[in-house]
Design an enzyme around this catalytic site. Structure first.
Site, PDB file in Angstrom:
ATOM      1  N   CYS A 162     101.957  25.478 -19.639  1.00 17.09           N
ATOM      2  CA  CYS A 162     100.894  25.838 -19.498  1.00 17.09           C
ATOM      3  C   CYS A 162     100.008  25.071 -20.923  1.00 17.09           C
ATOM      4  O   CYS A 162      98.409  25.054 -21.528  1.00 17.09           O
ATOM      5  CB  CYS A 162     100.029  26.664 -19.769  1.00 17.09           C
ATOM      6  SG  CYS A 162     100.818  27.616 -18.224  1.00 17.09           S
TER       7      CYS A 162
ATOM      8  N   HIS B 237      93.735  32.469 -23.667  1.00 17.29           N
ATOM      9  CA  HIS B 237      94.738  32.195 -23.246  1.00 17.29           C
ATOM     10  C   HIS B 237      93.928  32.462 -22.203  1.00 17.29           C
ATOM     11  O   HIS B 237      93.992  31.925 -20.744  1.00 17.29           O
ATOM     12  CB  HIS B 237      95.928  31.846 -22.570  1.00 17.29           C
ATOM     13  CG  HIS B 237      96.714  31.763 -21.862  1.00 17.29           C
ATOM     14  ND1 HIS B 237      96.362  29.757 -22.087  1.00 17.29           N
ATOM     15  CD2 HIS B 237      97.789  32.105 -21.483  1.00 17.29           C
ATOM     16  CE1 HIS B 237      97.752  29.461 -21.301  1.00 17.29           C
ATOM     17  NE2 HIS B 237      98.140  30.932 -21.078  1.00 17.29           N
TER      18      HIS B 237
ATOM     19  N   GLU C  98      98.084  39.133 -25.094  1.00 19.46           N
ATOM     20  CA  GLU C  98      97.226  37.940 -26.618  1.00 19.46           C
ATOM     21  C   GLU C  98      96.729  39.009 -26.751  1.00 19.46           C
ATOM     22  O   GLU C  98      95.901  39.172 -27.372  1.00 19.46           O
ATOM     23  CB  GLU C  98      96.666  36.797 -25.027  1.00 19.46           C
ATOM     24  CG  GLU C  98      95.897  36.109 -25.414  1.00 19.46           C
ATOM     25  CD  GLU C  98      94.868  34.952 -25.086  1.00 19.46           C
ATOM     26  OE1 GLU C  98      94.388  34.112 -26.052  1.00 19.46           O
ATOM     27  OE2 GLU C  98      94.956  35.512 -23.892  1.00 19.46           O
TER      28      GLU C  98
ATOM     29  N   LYS D 240      89.322  30.105 -18.377  1.00 17.39           N
ATOM     30  CA  LYS D 240      89.900  30.510 -16.626  1.00 17.39           C
ATOM     31  C   LYS D 240      88.756  31.728 -15.933  1.00 17.39           C
ATOM     32  O   LYS D 240      89.249  31.494 -14.645  1.00 17.39           O
ATOM     33  CB  LYS D 240      91.138  30.793 -16.911  1.00 17.39           C
ATOM     34  CG  LYS D 240      91.908  29.971 -17.792  1.00 17.39           C
ATOM     35  CD  LYS D 240      92.895  30.208 -17.850  1.00 17.39           C
ATOM     36  CE  LYS D 240      93.908  29.524 -18.583  1.00 17.39           C
ATOM     37  NZ  LYS D 240      94.364  28.942 -20.353  1.00 17.39           N
TER      38      LYS D 240
ATOM     39  N   HIS E 262      93.453  28.266 -13.480  1.00 17.89           N
ATOM     40  CA  HIS E 262      94.240  27.595 -15.027  1.00 17.89           C
ATOM     41  C   HIS E 262      94.293  26.285 -14.725  1.00 17.89           C
ATOM     42  O   HIS E 262      95.278  25.554 -13.313  1.00 17.89           O
ATOM     43  CB  HIS E 262      94.778  28.463 -14.580  1.00 17.89           C
ATOM     44  CG  HIS E 262      95.996  28.575 -16.060  1.00 17.89           C
ATOM     45  ND1 HIS E 262      96.108  27.915 -16.466  1.00 17.89           N
ATOM     46  CD2 HIS E 262      97.223  29.253 -16.366  1.00 17.89           C
ATOM     47  CE1 HIS E 262      97.097  27.803 -17.242  1.00 17.89           C
ATOM     48  NE2 HIS E 262      97.390  28.765 -17.214  1.00 17.89           N
TER      49      HIS E 262
ATOM     50  N   PHE F 249     104.779  29.043 -20.337  1.00 17.15           N
ATOM     51  CA  PHE F 249     105.982  29.526 -19.981  1.00 17.15           C
ATOM     52  C   PHE F 249     107.302  28.738 -20.824  1.00 17.15           C
ATOM     53  O   PHE F 249     107.438  27.881 -21.766  1.00 17.15           O
ATOM     54  CB  PHE F 249     106.488  29.656 -18.671  1.00 17.15           C
ATOM     55  CG  PHE F 249     105.862  30.166 -16.979  1.00 17.15           C
ATOM     56  CD1 PHE F 249     105.044  31.078 -17.252  1.00 17.15           C
ATOM     57  CD2 PHE F 249     106.410  29.242 -15.495  1.00 17.15           C
ATOM     58  CE1 PHE F 249     104.797  32.093 -16.344  1.00 17.15           C
ATOM     59  CE2 PHE F 249     105.986  30.092 -15.182  1.00 17.15           C
ATOM     60  CZ  PHE F 249     104.843  31.772 -15.269  1.00 17.15           C
TER      61      PHE F 249
END
Length: 428
Positions: free
Chosen positions: A177, A317, A328, A349, A354, A412
């Site tokens: 991502c 994010h 976050e 998002k 996403h 990830f």
């Protein structure tokens, strides 16, 4: 052992300034960057029931899809037939970015213009279709000779170069991502090292297909809120239950300041800093202490010659997953300290879903427009803010005088990237 926060301050090296001169995007919010930005500021969601395949019985049956995308607007019929949708979205966005920058590529500059293109799942839909055909027809199945070159991740960078004539450094990046944020970081390095004068940097993703949705469901990473598509993505809200998969193509033209000035380019913003760090913790879960998230934000600011006191806005994010949002938010508070209560945060998002490999570049593009317009986009669906995610979020757009934005992309594998965008005096 010394505390990871107690490290000596490193003096910033003096680098040539890198500036953004053009933006191109095709997103679930619109067919170009301007319409996407207008929808974002208005708080309009681009998430709807899945229409590209039969999603019956799946955990997640909503997605951020691009309605009416016509690849023939950016390429020929043969290319459109041969290559996966993520490549076609990259071609569309790259052409838009060059047009927006007014940058023409020709014999005099082609070898000094690079391409850095990020993606994560690459040609997932093409591979799924090929696997289905082999399963049905066995070893005698005849597949297109473009099955592999039409779907591998590096081909978006290669096809963008072929379509535009950019003969400088070329790289496809897969950092999950954080892929397109890493592409912008790579562009910054190339410009500073003198390997290029301009770079088309960004990314694309179009992995809206059944096996991907099944795989995400096995992780319980995506939402089950199918009866409310517009409300399904809800970063930092107590009712969030997973992210909404989405597609997009986003590219920015990044140039050395002197190159942009020499051709009389419009300067939108400075790409001032990049930081990256790894959790080294778990394949899918973030380090609950957020140490690498903190470190990559701090290193991006240090790379830009700035500190937490200089940050005017954070583009989070904000995936809408339970663990990631908490981590976050904690990391942002750790970096900004007491100022975290007053620095506006936005989570794109909530409206786009996403866009995976394209997400970092999309956030950066929106951050540039935020700085230039003095508008912080809203974070929609924040009906019940999670106390563990306490940040300065708002459900409506806000007017602010801003010069510096920090944009986060976490992936990830614990791959964390942060970008610093700054509005320079040369912005026009």
């Amino acid at each position: 052992m010394a505390c990871y926060r107690c490290k000596p301050k490193v003096q910033r090296m003096q680098h040539p300034m890198a500036v953004i001169t053009g933006i191109g995007a095709v997103t679930p919010l619109g067919p170009d960057i301007r319409s996407s930005w207008d929808a974002l500021c208005a708080g309009r969601s681009g998430i709807a029931p899945v229409s590209g395949f039969d999603a019956a019985g799946l955990r997640t049956r909503v997605a951020g899809q691009i309605p009416g995308f016509d690849p023939l607007a950016c390429t020929d019929a043969r290319t459109a037939h041969r290559y996966d949708r993520f490549i076609l979205l990259a071609l569309a966005a790259a052409h838009m970015a060059l047009a927006d920058a007014g940058l023409e590529i020709g014999p005099r500059n082609a070898e000094r213009i690079g391409v850095a293109a990020g993606n994560s799942l690459a040609g997932a839909a093409t591979i799924e279709a090929a696997a289905q055909r082999v399963a049905a027809e066995g070893n005698a199945a005849r597949l297109s000779p473009f099955t592999i070159p039409g779907s591998i991740g590096s081909m978006s960078a290669g096809l963008v170069a072929m379509a535009t004539g950019a003969r400088g450094p070329n790289l496809g990046l897969n950092a999950g991502c954080a892929s397109s944020a890493a592409a912008l970081g790579q562009a910054l390095d190339w410009l500073r090292l003198g390997r290029a004068d301009a770079v088309l940097a960004g990314g694309s993703e179009a992995a809206l297909c059944r096996h991907v949705f099944c795989a995400y469901a096995s992780l319980k990473a995506t939402t089950a809120r199918n009866d409310d598509p517009a409300g399904a993505s809800r970063p930092f809200d107590a009712g969030r239950d997973g992210f909404v998969p989405a597609e997009a193509g986003v590219f920015l033209v990044v140039e050395r300041l002197e190159t942009a000035r020499a051709r009389g380019a419009r300067i939108l913003c400075e790409l001032a800093g990049y930081g990256t760090a790894c959790d080294a913790y778990h394949p899918t879960r973030p380090d609950p202490e957020g140490r690498a998230c903190i470190r990559c934000m701090e290193s991006a600011l240090a790379d830009a010659g700035l500190g937490p006191a200089d940050v005017d806005m954070v583009s989070a994010h904000g995936t809408s997953t339970p663990a990631n949002d908490v981590t976050e938010a904690m990391a942002i508070r750790a970096v900004l300290g007491e100022r975290a209560r007053r620095v506006p945060v936005t989570a794109n998002k909530s409206m786009t879903g996403h866009t995976i490999g394209a997400a970092g570049a999309l956030q950066a593009a929106f951050a540039v427009l935020s700085l230039r317009s003095g508008v912080v986009p809203p974070t929609i669906n924040l009906d019940h803010p999670d106390p563990e995610c306490a940040l300065d979020l708002d459900t409506t757009a806000r007017a602010r005088s801003m010069r510096v934005a920090l944009s986060n992309s976490f992936a990830f594998g614990g791959v964390n990237s942060s970008l610093v965008l700054r509005l320079p005096r040369e912005a026009s």
